[in-house]
Design a protein around this motif. Structure first.
Motif, PDB file in Angstrom:
ATOM      1  N   VAL A 202       0.842  -1.194   0.000  1.00 49.54           N
ATOM      2  CA  VAL A 202       0.000   0.000   0.000  1.00 49.54           C
ATOM      3  C   VAL A 202       0.883   1.252   0.000  1.00 49.54           C
ATOM      4  O   VAL A 202       1.787   1.384   0.828  1.00 49.54           O
ATOM      5  CB  VAL A 202      -0.943   0.032   1.220  1.00 49.54           C
ATOM      6  N   TYR A 203       0.615   2.130  -0.950  1.00 52.94           N
ATOM      7  CA  TYR A 203       1.235   3.451  -1.004  1.00 52.94           C
ATOM      8  C   TYR A 203       0.139   4.510  -0.823  1.00 52.94           C
ATOM      9  O   TYR A 203      -1.031   4.265  -1.139  1.00 52.94           O
ATOM     10  CB  TYR A 203       1.881   3.721  -2.364  1.00 52.94           C
ATOM     11  N   SER A 204       0.534   5.668  -0.366  1.00 46.32           N
ATOM     12  CA  SER A 204      -0.330   6.837  -0.446  1.00 46.32           C
ATOM     13  C   SER A 204       0.114   7.633  -1.669  1.00 46.32           C
ATOM     14  O   SER A 204       0.842   7.118  -2.522  1.00 46.32           O
ATOM     15  CB  SER A 204      -0.217   7.671   0.832  1.00 46.32           C
ATOM     16  N   THR A 205      -0.307   8.879  -1.774  1.00 48.83           N
ATOM     17  CA  THR A 205       0.119   9.750  -2.876  1.00 48.83           C
ATOM     18  C   THR A 205       0.452  11.122  -2.322  1.00 48.83           C
ATOM     19  O   THR A 205      -0.266  11.654  -1.469  1.00 48.83           O
ATOM     20  CB  THR A 205      -0.991   9.889  -3.936  1.00 48.83           C
ATOM     21  N   ALA A 206       1.556  11.688  -2.801  1.00 47.76           N
ATOM     22  CA  ALA A 206       1.945  13.047  -2.426  1.00 47.76           C
ATOM     23  C   ALA A 206       2.129  13.842  -3.706  1.00 47.76           C
ATOM     24  O   ALA A 206       2.886  13.442  -4.586  1.00 47.76           O
ATOM     25  CB  ALA A 206       3.245  13.030  -1.619  1.00 47.76           C
ATOM     26  N   ARG A 207       1.410  14.932  -3.810  1.00 45.32           N
ATOM     27  CA  ARG A 207       1.550  15.776  -4.998  1.00 45.32           C
ATOM     28  C   ARG A 207       1.960  17.176  -4.573  1.00 45.32           C
ATOM     29  O   ARG A 207       1.400  17.721  -3.630  1.00 45.32           O
ATOM     30  CB  ARG A 207       0.237  15.848  -5.774  1.00 45.32           C
TER      31      ARG A 207
ATOM     32  N   ARG B  27       4.014  20.121   2.908  1.00 41.93           N
ATOM     33  CA  ARG B  27       2.977  19.169   2.524  1.00 41.93           C
ATOM     34  C   ARG B  27       3.567  17.817   2.146  1.00 41.93           C
ATOM     35  O   ARG B  27       3.035  16.764   2.501  1.00 41.93           O
ATOM     36  CB  ARG B  27       2.164  19.735   1.360  1.00 41.93           C
ATOM     37  N   LEU B  28       4.670  17.828   1.432  1.00 38.74           N
ATOM     38  CA  LEU B  28       5.335  16.582   1.054  1.00 38.74           C
ATOM     39  C   LEU B  28       5.735  15.778   2.281  1.00 38.74           C
ATOM     40  O   LEU B  28       5.460  14.575   2.386  1.00 38.74           O
ATOM     41  CB  LEU B  28       6.567  16.887   0.206  1.00 38.74           C
ATOM     42  N   LEU B  29       6.383  16.440   3.229  1.00 41.20           N
ATOM     43  CA  LEU B  29       6.853  15.735   4.419  1.00 41.20           C
ATOM     44  C   LEU B  29       5.690  15.319   5.308  1.00 41.20           C
ATOM     45  O   LEU B  29       5.757  14.280   5.987  1.00 41.20           O
ATOM     46  CB  LEU B  29       7.822  16.619   5.196  1.00 41.20           C
ATOM     47  N   GLU B  30       4.624  16.085   5.302  1.00 44.10           N
ATOM     48  CA  GLU B  30       3.434  15.730   6.063  1.00 44.10           C
ATOM     49  C   GLU B  30       2.893  14.385   5.591  1.00 44.10           C
ATOM     50  O   GLU B  30       2.694  13.459   6.386  1.00 44.10           O
ATOM     51  CB  GLU B  30       2.370  16.820   5.838  1.00 44.10           C
ATOM     52  N   VAL B  31       2.682  14.267   4.293  1.00 45.68           N
ATOM     53  CA  VAL B  31       2.133  13.025   3.744  1.00 45.68           C
ATOM     54  C   VAL B  31       3.115  11.871   3.916  1.00 45.68           C
ATOM     55  O   VAL B  31       2.724  10.745   4.241  1.00 45.68           O
ATOM     56  CB  VAL B  31       1.760  13.211   2.262  1.00 45.68           C
TER      57      VAL B  31
ATOM     58  N   VAL C  93      -6.484   4.289  -6.495  1.00 48.36           N
ATOM     59  CA  VAL C  93      -7.872   4.459  -6.070  1.00 48.36           C
ATOM     60  C   VAL C  93      -7.906   5.266  -4.782  1.00 48.36           C
ATOM     61  O   VAL C  93      -6.962   5.219  -3.989  1.00 48.36           O
ATOM     62  CB  VAL C  93      -8.545   3.074  -5.869  1.00 48.36           C
ATOM     63  N   GLY C  94      -8.959   6.033  -4.592  1.00 49.27           N
ATOM     64  CA  GLY C  94      -9.148   6.720  -3.321  1.00 49.27           C
ATOM     65  C   GLY C  94     -10.028   5.890  -2.409  1.00 49.27           C
ATOM     66  O   GLY C  94     -10.857   5.097  -2.882  1.00 49.27           O
ATOM     67  N   ILE C  95      -9.855   6.041  -1.120  1.00 46.82           N
ATOM     68  CA  ILE C  95     -10.701   5.350  -0.142  1.00 46.82           C
ATOM     69  C   ILE C  95     -11.130   6.329   0.932  1.00 46.82           C
ATOM     70  O   ILE C  95     -10.287   7.014   1.543  1.00 46.82           O
ATOM     71  CB  ILE C  95      -9.971   4.155   0.509  1.00 46.82           C
ATOM     72  N   ILE C  96     -12.434   6.425   1.128  1.00 49.92           N
ATOM     73  CA  ILE C  96     -12.976   7.133   2.291  1.00 49.92           C
ATOM     74  C   ILE C  96     -13.813   6.106   3.057  1.00 49.92           C
ATOM     75  O   ILE C  96     -14.920   5.757   2.636  1.00 49.92           O
ATOM     76  CB  ILE C  96     -13.838   8.344   1.894  1.00 49.92           C
ATOM     77  N   ALA C  97     -13.262   5.607   4.131  1.00 52.35           N
ATOM     78  CA  ALA C  97     -13.920   4.570   4.936  1.00 52.35           C
ATOM     79  C   ALA C  97     -14.028   5.058   6.376  1.00 52.35           C
ATOM     80  O   ALA C  97     -13.092   5.655   6.907  1.00 52.35           O
ATOM     81  CB  ALA C  97     -13.138   3.261   4.879  1.00 52.35           C
ATOM     82  N   ARG C  98     -15.167   4.807   6.976  1.00 54.33           N
ATOM     83  CA  ARG C  98     -15.376   5.139   8.375  1.00 54.33           C
ATOM     84  C   ARG C  98     -16.203   4.022   9.016  1.00 54.33           C
ATOM     85  O   ARG C  98     -16.732   3.146   8.328  1.00 54.33           O
ATOM     86  CB  ARG C  98     -16.100   6.488   8.524  1.00 54.33           C
TER      87      ARG C  98
ATOM     88  N   ASP D 190      -5.249   7.664  -3.033  1.00 52.85           N
ATOM     89  CA  ASP D 190      -5.228   9.071  -3.419  1.00 52.85           C
ATOM     90  C   ASP D 190      -4.684   9.949  -2.291  1.00 52.85           C
ATOM     91  O   ASP D 190      -4.533   9.512  -1.141  1.00 52.85           O
ATOM     92  CB  ASP D 190      -6.639   9.507  -3.812  1.00 52.85           C
ATOM     93  N   ILE D 191      -4.422  11.199  -2.611  1.00 53.35           N
ATOM     94  CA  ILE D 191      -3.823  12.149  -1.671  1.00 53.35           C
ATOM     95  C   ILE D 191      -4.702  12.293  -0.432  1.00 53.35           C
ATOM     96  O   ILE D 191      -5.881  12.636  -0.544  1.00 53.35           O
ATOM     97  CB  ILE D 191      -3.654  13.516  -2.347  1.00 53.35           C
ATOM     98  N   PRO D 192      -4.158  12.060   0.755  1.00 53.13           N
ATOM     99  CA  PRO D 192      -4.963  12.211   1.975  1.00 53.13           C
ATOM    100  C   PRO D 192      -5.088  13.667   2.380  1.00 53.13           C
ATOM    101  O   PRO D 192      -4.188  14.478   2.133  1.00 53.13           O
ATOM    102  CB  PRO D 192      -4.154  11.424   3.007  1.00 53.13           C
ATOM    103  N   GLU D 193      -6.186  13.994   3.026  1.00 47.80           N
ATOM    104  CA  GLU D 193      -6.345  15.349   3.567  1.00 47.80           C
ATOM    105  C   GLU D 193      -5.896  15.419   5.018  1.00 47.80           C
ATOM    106  O   GLU D 193      -5.545  16.496   5.504  1.00 47.80           O
ATOM    107  CB  GLU D 193      -7.802  15.801   3.444  1.00 47.80           C
ATOM    108  N   GLU D 194      -5.931  14.288   5.700  1.00 50.73           N
ATOM    109  CA  GLU D 194      -5.532  14.235   7.106  1.00 50.73           C
ATOM    110  C   GLU D 194      -5.013  12.838   7.406  1.00 50.73           C
ATOM    111  O   GLU D 194      -5.318  11.883   6.674  1.00 50.73           O
ATOM    112  CB  GLU D 194      -6.720  14.581   8.006  1.00 50.73           C
ATOM    113  N   PRO D 195      -4.214  12.689   8.469  1.00 50.04           N
ATOM    114  CA  PRO D 195      -3.623  11.370   8.741  1.00 50.04           C
ATOM    115  C   PRO D 195      -4.653  10.289   8.996  1.00 50.04           C
ATOM    116  O   PRO D 195      -4.423   9.114   8.663  1.00 50.04           O
ATOM    117  CB  PRO D 195      -2.740  11.620   9.977  1.00 50.04           C
ATOM    118  N   ASP D 196      -5.801  10.639   9.553  1.00 53.12           N
ATOM    119  CA  ASP D 196      -6.822   9.624   9.811  1.00 53.12           C
ATOM    120  C   ASP D 196      -7.309   8.961   8.535  1.00 53.12           C
ATOM    121  O   ASP D 196      -7.751   7.808   8.559  1.00 53.12           O
ATOM    122  CB  ASP D 196      -8.013  10.251  10.540  1.00 53.12           C
TER     123      ASP D 196
END
Length: 350
Positions: free
Chosen positions: A11-16, A29-33, A218-223, A316-322
């Motif tokens: 699993v990778y995330s994405t940093a743009r 922002r890069l280091l945050e992600v 792919v993006g994932i928004i799961a709660r 996809d690019i996360p907006e927050e660590p959660d």
């Protein structure tokens, strides 16, 4: 926490990092992600390569210098740098930091990026060029002497002074979903990264997969609660007329096959009970579909992709660590469920 790597899932995330920001934003922002991905136990994050972003290899170096185990998945286009320059950069990072980068070989990008560099190669020609390019890079990285006479590149007795240590060699992918990209990936012996169709369609027996492995962006928004996941999704990705117009413009100048293919998926913007969601792509918020719902709903979709041979997920690019932790929870449930099925019926699944 499930060891995803041990289960064969990456699993990778994405940093743009868009250049339409102030210079302090890029690094922050890069280091945050990168740190979020590292803390969530992801392998690393994809770093884009296009003319509106900071150089992907320089971004990778910055991320490596400020993390401990993060692996940048660096997108590389042949028109941006020579195969020798890429191999030397990968080797330099390995020797300077004792760290690896992974490589996502991209045949081309947006039509505007190709045009400004005078690249007039056709879609399939760009994959022929990419095959030559990556062949040379792979030989250089492993310390071989390269004598190569191709249609696009010619090398005589080329060799890296410092080849990459075996344990730091990059994992490589070819990006694309066309027959030409599939042929390139298999010729190179590397996995494929593509943008997925509906889970049940993508996992169908008639969909040919790269025999060296497949992955999806792919993006994932799961709660925990499905309604909460959809509330977040609609807030982040509204369906606006302006977004639809931007997407029409993008499709009118598309040079890749995946964009029209994804745009043609015949599902409505809102379909009750449907986890696969195309609004973020259709309205030009991002470049991939999303999976939205509670953990079990998203896990079911991920399970279908797993059953179809997918082993790499580039989120996809996360907006927050959660975002990363919630997505990981859904992926872990899918992996755990698949392992349980395999134990019950070891001959029934690949």
């Amino acid at each position: 926490m499930t060891d995803l790597a041990a289960s064969g899932v990456t699993v990778y995330s994405t940093a743009r990092s868009s250049i339409r920001r102030d210079e302090q934003y890029h690094l922050r922002r890069l280091l945050e992600v990168a740190r979020w991905a590292e803390e969530a136990g992801y392998r690393g994050a994809l770093i884009y390569s296009d003319n509106t972003s900071i150089d992907s290899l320089m971004s990778a170096q910055a991320a490596i210098a400020h993390t401990e185990s993060f692996v940048p998945l660096v997108a590389v286009q042949p028109i941006d740098l020579s195969p020798f320059a890429l191999a030397r950069s990968v080797s330099s990072l390995a020797h300077l930091y004792g760290r690896r980068i992974d490589v996502n070989f991209v045949s081309g990008g947006f039509s505007r990026d190709l045009a400004v560099q005078g690249d007039t190669a056709s879609h399939d020609e760009r994959y022929d060029r990419l095959t030559e390019y990556a062949t040379i890079v792979k030989k250089l990285l492993t310390g071989g002497m390269v004598n190569f006479a191709g249609e696009y590149y010619n090398f005589r007795r080329a060799r890296l002074t410092a080849p990459v240590p075996h344990d730091l060699l990059p994992t490589a992918y070819v990006s694309g979903s066309s027959p030409a990209s599939l042929q390139a990936g298999e010729a190179l012996g590397v996995g494929q990264l593509s943008f997925p169709l509906l889970p049940e369609d993508f996992a169908g027996p008639d969909v040919r997969k790269n025999k060296f492995g497949s992955g999806i962006s792919v993006g994932i928004i799961a709660r925990e609660d499905s309604a909460e996941a959809w509330r977040i999704a609609h807030k982040r990705f509204p369906a606006t007329p302006e977004g639809a117009d931007r997407m029409k413009l993008l499709l009118s100048t598309a040079v890749s096959s995946w964009q029209p293919q994804l745009a043609a998926v015949p599902i409505p913007d809102e379909a009750p009970g449907q986890t696969y969601w195309l609004v973020p792509f259709r309205y030009h918020h991002t470049f991939c579909p999303y999976l939205v719902g509670n953990y079990d709903e998203v896990a079911q979709a991920v399970s279908t992709y797993l059953d179809g041979g997918i082993r790499t997920f580039v989120l996809d690019i996360p907006e927050e660590p959660d975002d990363l932790w919630h997505a990981r929870t859904a992926i872990e449930r899918a992996v755990t469920a698949r392992a349980a099925r395999q134990q019950q019926s070891p001959l029934s699944e690949g």
